[in-house]
Write a protein that holds these residues in place. Structure first.
Motif, mmCIF file in Angstrom:
data_model
loop_
_atom_site.group_PDB
_atom_site.id
_atom_site.type_symbol
_atom_site.label_atom_id
_atom_site.label_comp_id
_atom_site.label_asym_id
_atom_site.label_seq_id
_atom_site.Cartn_x
_atom_site.Cartn_y
_atom_site.Cartn_z
ATOM 1 N N ILE A 13 0.846 -1.200 0.000
ATOM 2 C CA ILE A 13 0.000 0.000 0.000
ATOM 3 C C ILE A 13 0.876 1.243 0.000
ATOM 4 O O ILE A 13 0.686 2.157 -0.802
ATOM 5 C CB ILE A 13 -0.956 -0.013 1.217
ATOM 6 C CG1 ILE A 13 -1.950 -1.166 1.092
ATOM 7 C CG2 ILE A 13 -1.691 1.312 1.343
ATOM 8 C CD1 ILE A 13 -2.711 -1.481 2.369
ATOM 9 N N PHE A 17 0.335 2.186 -3.742
ATOM 10 C CA PHE A 17 -0.989 2.784 -3.881
ATOM 11 C C PHE A 17 -1.103 4.184 -3.301
ATOM 12 O O PHE A 17 -1.962 4.952 -3.699
ATOM 13 C CB PHE A 17 -2.046 1.862 -3.256
ATOM 14 C CG PHE A 17 -2.067 0.506 -3.894
ATOM 15 C CD1 PHE A 17 -2.258 0.378 -5.266
ATOM 16 C CD2 PHE A 17 -1.861 -0.637 -3.144
ATOM 17 C CE1 PHE A 17 -2.258 -0.869 -5.868
ATOM 18 C CE2 PHE A 17 -1.861 -1.891 -3.740
ATOM 19 C CZ PHE A 17 -2.053 -2.004 -5.108
ATOM 20 N N GLY A 32 -4.492 5.987 3.266
ATOM 21 C CA GLY A 32 -3.689 5.988 4.484
ATOM 22 C C GLY A 32 -4.493 6.073 5.761
ATOM 23 O O GLY A 32 -3.999 5.707 6.824
ATOM 24 N N ASP A 33 -5.707 6.564 5.713
ATOM 25 C CA ASP A 33 -6.519 6.609 6.927
ATOM 26 C C ASP A 33 -7.572 5.504 6.852
ATOM 27 O O ASP A 33 -7.546 4.664 5.968
ATOM 28 C CB ASP A 33 -7.172 8.000 7.065
ATOM 29 C CG ASP A 33 -7.349 8.388 8.538
ATOM 30 O OD1 ASP A 33 -7.956 7.589 9.267
ATOM 31 O OD2 ASP A 33 -6.883 9.477 8.920
ATOM 32 N N ASP A 34 -8.517 5.519 7.778
ATOM 33 C CA ASP A 34 -9.565 4.496 7.749
ATOM 34 C C ASP A 34 -10.501 4.683 6.567
ATOM 35 O O ASP A 34 -11.122 3.734 6.101
ATOM 36 C CB ASP A 34 -10.373 4.533 9.054
ATOM 37 C CG ASP A 34 -9.500 4.093 10.226
ATOM 38 O OD1 ASP A 34 -8.857 3.033 10.089
ATOM 39 O OD2 ASP A 34 -9.445 4.801 11.235
ATOM 40 N N LEU A 94 -8.175 -5.153 -4.232
ATOM 41 C CA LEU A 94 -7.335 -6.134 -4.927
ATOM 42 C C LEU A 94 -7.270 -7.398 -4.096
ATOM 43 O O LEU A 94 -6.900 -7.341 -2.917
ATOM 44 C CB LEU A 94 -5.910 -5.593 -5.017
ATOM 45 C CG LEU A 94 -5.407 -4.900 -6.270
ATOM 46 C CD1 LEU A 94 -3.912 -4.628 -6.109
ATOM 47 C CD2 LEU A 94 -5.663 -5.742 -7.502
ATOM 48 N N LEU A 122 -6.780 7.901 -7.134
ATOM 49 C CA LEU A 122 -7.026 6.707 -6.322
ATOM 50 C C LEU A 122 -7.014 7.138 -4.858
ATOM 51 O O LEU A 122 -6.001 7.630 -4.360
ATOM 52 C CB LEU A 122 -5.941 5.662 -6.576
ATOM 53 C CG LEU A 122 -6.106 4.355 -5.793
ATOM 54 C CD1 LEU A 122 -7.338 3.584 -6.249
ATOM 55 C CD2 LEU A 122 -4.859 3.475 -5.914
ATOM 56 N N GLY A 124 -8.387 5.202 -2.108
ATOM 57 C CA GLY A 124 -8.468 4.171 -1.075
ATOM 58 C C GLY A 124 -8.669 2.820 -1.698
ATOM 59 O O GLY A 124 -8.697 2.679 -2.922
ATOM 60 N N GLY A 125 -8.806 1.808 -0.830
ATOM 61 C CA GLY A 125 -9.004 0.465 -1.350
ATOM 62 C C GLY A 125 -8.832 -0.564 -0.279
ATOM 63 O O GLY A 125 -8.897 -0.263 0.927
ATOM 64 N N ASP A 126 -8.595 -1.784 -0.718
ATOM 65 C CA ASP A 126 -8.413 -2.883 0.209
ATOM 66 C C ASP A 126 -7.500 -3.882 -0.486
ATOM 67 O O ASP A 126 -7.585 -4.056 -1.699
ATOM 68 C CB ASP A 126 -9.780 -3.509 0.527
ATOM 69 C CG ASP A 126 -9.760 -4.273 1.828
ATOM 70 O OD1 ASP A 126 -8.853 -4.028 2.668
ATOM 71 O OD2 ASP A 126 -10.641 -5.126 2.013
HETATM 72 P P1 ADP Z 1 -8.338 -0.765 7.206
HETATM 73 O O1 ADP Z 1 -7.891 -1.878 8.051
HETATM 74 O O2 ADP Z 1 -8.755 0.458 7.949
HETATM 75 O O3 ADP Z 1 -9.314 -1.158 6.140
HETATM 76 P P2 ADP Z 1 -6.197 -1.074 5.352
HETATM 77 O O4 ADP Z 1 -4.946 -1.593 5.957
HETATM 78 O O5 ADP Z 1 -7.077 -2.020 4.597
HETATM 79 O O6 ADP Z 1 -7.015 -0.281 6.437
HETATM 80 O O7 ADP Z 1 -5.812 0.097 4.354
HETATM 81 C C1 ADP Z 1 -5.000 1.151 4.801
HETATM 82 C C2 ADP Z 1 -5.158 2.304 3.841
HETATM 83 O O8 ADP Z 1 -4.708 1.906 2.561
HETATM 84 C C3 ADP Z 1 -6.600 2.749 3.660
HETATM 85 O O9 ADP Z 1 -6.604 4.147 3.483
HETATM 86 C C4 ADP Z 1 -7.025 2.058 2.394
HETATM 87 O O10 ADP Z 1 -8.033 2.817 1.731
HETATM 88 C C5 ADP Z 1 -5.723 2.038 1.615
HETATM 89 N N1 ADP Z 1 -5.636 0.885 0.679
HETATM 90 C C6 ADP Z 1 -5.555 -0.425 0.984
HETATM 91 N N2 ADP Z 1 -5.449 -1.168 -0.125
HETATM 92 C C7 ADP Z 1 -5.468 -0.323 -1.162
HETATM 93 C C8 ADP Z 1 -5.412 -0.470 -2.578
HETATM 94 N N3 ADP Z 1 -5.325 -1.679 -3.170
HETATM 95 N N4 ADP Z 1 -5.470 0.649 -3.330
HETATM 96 C C9 ADP Z 1 -5.597 1.846 -2.758
HETATM 97 N N5 ADP Z 1 -5.638 2.066 -1.458
HETATM 98 C C10 ADP Z 1 -5.578 0.998 -0.642
#
Ligand code: ADP
Ligand code: MG
Length: 327
Positions: A13, A17, A32-34, A94, A122, A124-126
């Protein structure tokens, strides 16, 4: 107490990302945040759409990561185009079988190149482990009364499609059947793997159009959605369907209507407009250097009626398209 562990996902990340796309002023807080914090324009509607691509279902496992990064975003941008929306923000979920940095880097290149072309951030994401799957959620904005919906077609409207039809489906057929591709064949495969979302056309035509949809499942099926939701029908002039020189070269003169009207994955737009808009459409086509072809008209009688050059009714051999009826 939360113990921070430098998991590969976490490193991914940060490395890939966090700064993947160009910043936008309306992103108050991105990756980077929640959650992300986004400033929505006051006079606009927020337009939201999501699409998932699963390995083995939506793409071949050996497709290049860069092409996948492009396509995962492109199919979402195409939904924005179909609404007449200006895309602004994306999130990316992803699911990866393993952390293959080279793959992720390639994916990010394809994604970022397209995102930056359309000024999409972009935000945020997971990132999780499992069978390869990509989900992109796209957000955009459109002025309150300008969104192009599927339920707005009116009797007497002209029906248009952008670009050309059938290239991507031919590309898919070539990938499945041909080992070494010629340059001309590769161009059709490119249309499958790197669709060009018609965002500019959607924005340029949204003032004029009564309805629109993007073509992912084939002309008859997708136009069928407009017609059903609008409570109308249509007639189509088959010889007006736009065919690329590339497709003609590969297929020869043996033009197959049934393939053309059912070909998926083109990600062109199909729109309906009042006849008073014809000159404006031509002007947009010239300005964008994009063919926008008038292929038929909206009629009161439900169903789609297709006619050949001589005006004879033509019925596609394989029925079974959703919403497809002939009289
Ligand atoms: P949380 O446990 O709060 O869901 P994550 O560890 O999943 O936090 O994600 C940390 C940060 O990284 C969040 O801001 C999330 O949106 C971002 N993030 C995670 N995976 C991706 C990705 N594949 N692309 C863009 N942002 C991402
Ligand atoms: Mg998460």
């Amino acid at each position: 107490m939360k113990i921070k562990k430098e998991t590969p996902e976490f490193a991914l990340i940060n490395q890939y990302f966090k700064q993947l796309t160009n910043p936008r002023q309306d992103v108050v807080l991105g990756v980077g945040d929640d959650a992300a914090l986004l400033q929505v324009q006051e006079e606009s509607l927020l337009v939201v759409s999501v699409d998932t691509m699963v390995s083995g279902v939506h793409f071949f496992e050996d497709v290049s990561a860069e092409a996948l990064g492009h396509k995962a975003l492109a199919v979402n941008l195409s939904d924005m185009a179909a609404m007449g929306a200006e895309p602004s923000w994306a999130t990316l979920a992803l699911t990866l079988p393993e952390v293959d940095e080279q793959w992720v880097a390639g994916f990010c290149r394809g994604f970022a190149e397209l995102a930056n072309r359309f000024n999409v951030s972009l935000v945020g994401g997971d990132t999780t482990r499992g069978p390869l799957s990509l989900t992109v959620q796209i957000h955009g904005m459109v002025a309150k009364d300008q969104a192009m919906r599927r339920d707005g077609a009116q009797v007497g409207d002209d029906i248009y499609v952008t670009g050309t039809l059938g290239d991507a489906a031919m590309g898919l057929r070539l990938l499945e059947s041909t080992q070494a591709l010629t340059a001309a064949q590769q161009k059709l495969v490119d249309r499958l793997e790197r669709p060009h979302p018609r965002v500019e056309a959607g924005i340029a035509l949204r003032h004029l159009a009564h309805s629109a949809i993007d073509l992912s499942d084939g002309l008859l099926a997708d136009l069928g959605h407009i017609l059903t939701q609008s409570g109308v029908g249509a007639s189509l002039q088959l010889e007006q369907l736009p065919v690329s020189a590339k497709l003609r070269a590969v297929m020869g003169d043996d033009l197959d209507w049934s393939r053309l009207v059912s070909a998926g994955d083109d990600y062109e737009l199909c729109l309906t407009l009042p006849a008073a808009g014809r000159e404006a459409v031509s002007a947009v086509a010239r300005q964008l250097s994009l063919p926008i072809s008038r292929i038929g008209s909206v009629e009161a009688e439900p169903g789609i009626r297709c006619f050949d050059k001589q005006g004879a009714a033509w019925h596609p051999p394989q029925l079974g398209f959703d919403h497809f009826r002939t009289s």
